[in-house]
Motif scaffolding. Sequence first.
Motif, short mmCIF file in Angstrom:
data_model
loop_
_atom_site.label_atom_id
_atom_site.label_comp_id
_atom_site.label_asym_id
_atom_site.label_seq_id
_atom_site.Cartn_x
_atom_site.Cartn_y
_atom_site.Cartn_z
N LEU A 1 -2.82 13.27 4.17
CA LEU A 1 -3.50 12.99 2.74
C LEU A 1 -2.81 13.53 1.34
O LEU A 1 -2.36 12.92 0.46
N PRO A 2 -2.40 14.85 1.56
CA PRO A 2 -1.69 15.43 0.21
C PRO A 2 -0.42 14.45 0.01
O PRO A 2 0.01 14.52 -1.28
N PHE A 3 0.16 13.71 0.77
CA PHE A 3 1.48 13.03 0.28
C PHE A 3 1.14 11.63 -0.14
O PHE A 3 2.08 10.79 -0.68
N TYR A 4 -0.14 11.38 -0.26
CA TYR A 4 -0.67 10.01 -0.88
C TYR A 4 -0.13 9.75 -2.15
O TYR A 4 0.47 8.56 -2.52
N LYS A 5 -0.04 10.79 -2.94
CA LYS A 5 0.16 10.42 -4.39
C LYS A 5 1.54 10.18 -4.47
O LYS A 5 2.01 9.99 -5.53
N LEU A 6 2.49 11.02 -3.62
CA LEU A 6 3.82 10.84 -3.60
C LEU A 6 4.37 9.46 -3.46
O LEU A 6 5.15 8.71 -3.86
N ALA A 7 3.39 8.89 -2.37
CA ALA A 7 3.82 7.49 -1.99
C ALA A 7 3.33 6.46 -2.63
O ALA A 7 3.67 5.30 -2.68
N GLU A 8 2.15 6.64 -3.45
CA GLU A 8 1.38 5.72 -4.06
C GLU A 8 2.08 4.84 -5.12
O GLU A 8 2.97 5.50 -6.09
N GLY A 9 2.23 3.44 -4.86
CA GLY A 9 2.92 2.51 -5.78
C GLY A 9 4.32 2.51 -5.66
O GLY A 9 5.01 1.75 -6.29
N SER A 10 4.76 3.11 -4.75
CA SER A 10 6.27 3.25 -4.28
C SER A 10 6.70 2.54 -2.75
O SER A 10 5.80 2.16 -2.20
N ASP A 11 8.03 2.20 -2.85
CA ASP A 11 8.29 1.69 -1.44
C ASP A 11 8.10 2.47 -0.36
O ASP A 11 8.05 2.16 1.03
N LEU A 12 7.65 3.81 -0.25
CA LEU A 12 7.30 4.47 0.71
C LEU A 12 5.84 4.67 1.16
O LEU A 12 5.37 5.01 2.04
N TYR A 13 5.13 3.80 0.50
CA TYR A 13 3.72 3.73 0.85
C TYR A 13 3.37 3.16 2.18
O TYR A 13 2.51 3.78 3.02
N VAL A 14 3.91 2.30 2.60
CA VAL A 14 3.72 1.59 4.24
C VAL A 14 4.06 2.57 5.11
O VAL A 14 3.64 2.88 6.09
N LEU A 15 5.14 3.52 4.56
CA LEU A 15 5.68 4.54 5.71
C LEU A 15 4.71 5.41 5.70
O LEU A 15 4.18 5.72 6.82
N TRP A 16 4.11 5.99 4.52
CA TRP A 16 3.10 6.94 4.46
C TRP A 16 1.70 6.66 5.25
O TRP A 16 1.10 7.24 6.07
N LEU A 17 1.36 5.22 4.91
CA LEU A 17 0.17 4.55 5.63
C LEU A 17 0.37 4.43 7.20
O LEU A 17 -0.49 4.89 7.79
N SER A 18 1.57 4.13 7.62
CA SER A 18 1.63 4.28 9.19
C SER A 18 1.77 5.71 9.80
O SER A 18 1.03 5.77 10.81
N ILE A 19 2.05 6.61 9.02
CA ILE A 19 1.98 7.86 9.54
C ILE A 19 0.26 8.65 9.48
O ILE A 19 -0.21 9.07 10.34
N TYR A 20 -0.14 7.90 8.51
CA TYR A 20 -1.59 8.13 8.30
C TYR A 20 -2.40 7.62 9.18
O TYR A 20 -3.54 8.22 9.89
N PHE A 21 -2.28 6.37 9.69
CA PHE A 21 -2.77 5.47 10.68
C PHE A 21 -2.85 6.36 11.98
O PHE A 21 -3.82 6.44 12.95
#
Length: 318
Positions: free
Chosen positions: A81-101
């Motif tokens: 979760l702490p990395f959400y703000k770094l990924a939000e609104g960027s091209d890395l969001y789907v990557l973050w979401l897949s790891i969060y999943f």
Amino acid sequence: MKNAFLWLLLLMVFFGWLIPYREDYNAYFDLGAFIDWGIVIIFLLYGLKLNLTEVLKDIRNWRLHVLVQVATFVIFPLLVLPFYKLAEGSDLYVLWLSIYFLACLPSTVSSSVVMVSIARGNVPSAIFNASVSGLIGILATPLLMRPFMEGGSSNEVDQMAIVQQLLLKVLLPIVLGLLLNPLCKKLIAKYGKLIGKFDRLIILLIVYESFSLAFVNKVFSSVPLVMFVVIAIAVVGLFFIVYYLLQWVCAKLSFNREDTITTTFCGSKKSLVHGSLFMMVLGVPDDNKVLFLLPIMLYHSFQLFYVSFLANKLGTKA
């Protein structure tokens, strides 16, 4: 046999590139419909195999059970979760979401019990936690994912569709399996190995279909190598952080050797079966399916190889 399954997963990725499944083929064989029914059958078989009597016998070991479930559904997501703000609104969001999943998934069932048995840990507790984790995951995984799925809470139609899919494809088959359990005990015992092969077949088909779509739509051309490296580092890092954190907590709680093995093994595992099925049920967009599968496949492969090594080492010492 577990290693053979990992090679088969890689083979499905190769076939997805060499002979990708296309929509035109649905006229001859509808692979998507076959997978949908396969998901229903897997959870029906899961209910049939679940021996509630044996599982409930170990309910008194509550500290161990709570710790494993907290690690599975609280500690893992909190680490991502702490990395959400770094990924939000960027091209890395789907990557973050897949790891969060991956972090939101329940623990494995069969491999947790097998590894704990090899290491000579507390097997009844492993059976209890592996089974309960899968049941909790039916509600916990979608709830943890809901705030971050595309459309958010405002997309009520999609949310209702997800709940309907979970009820029809996951919960209803499990309940039906539990009701039929007393009538089918001998049959399940006789064909247990064949049943295990069926759920692996469905996972292999899900991987093949997802990667076929990715290769047909040229998804990988837009995924840089650095993304694969980031995923690999993230999933291995997650495993070691949770594993050693659980080991430390077990020492603080004065767990014996057997309970420590069960806690660390079950609490650090993530289920490829549930990951593959929930990805389909939660309605992950087709162009994101590969990115959602990659962390799960990498984590699954790593946990099997590394935990197998640990289990044999601990079993030999015992």
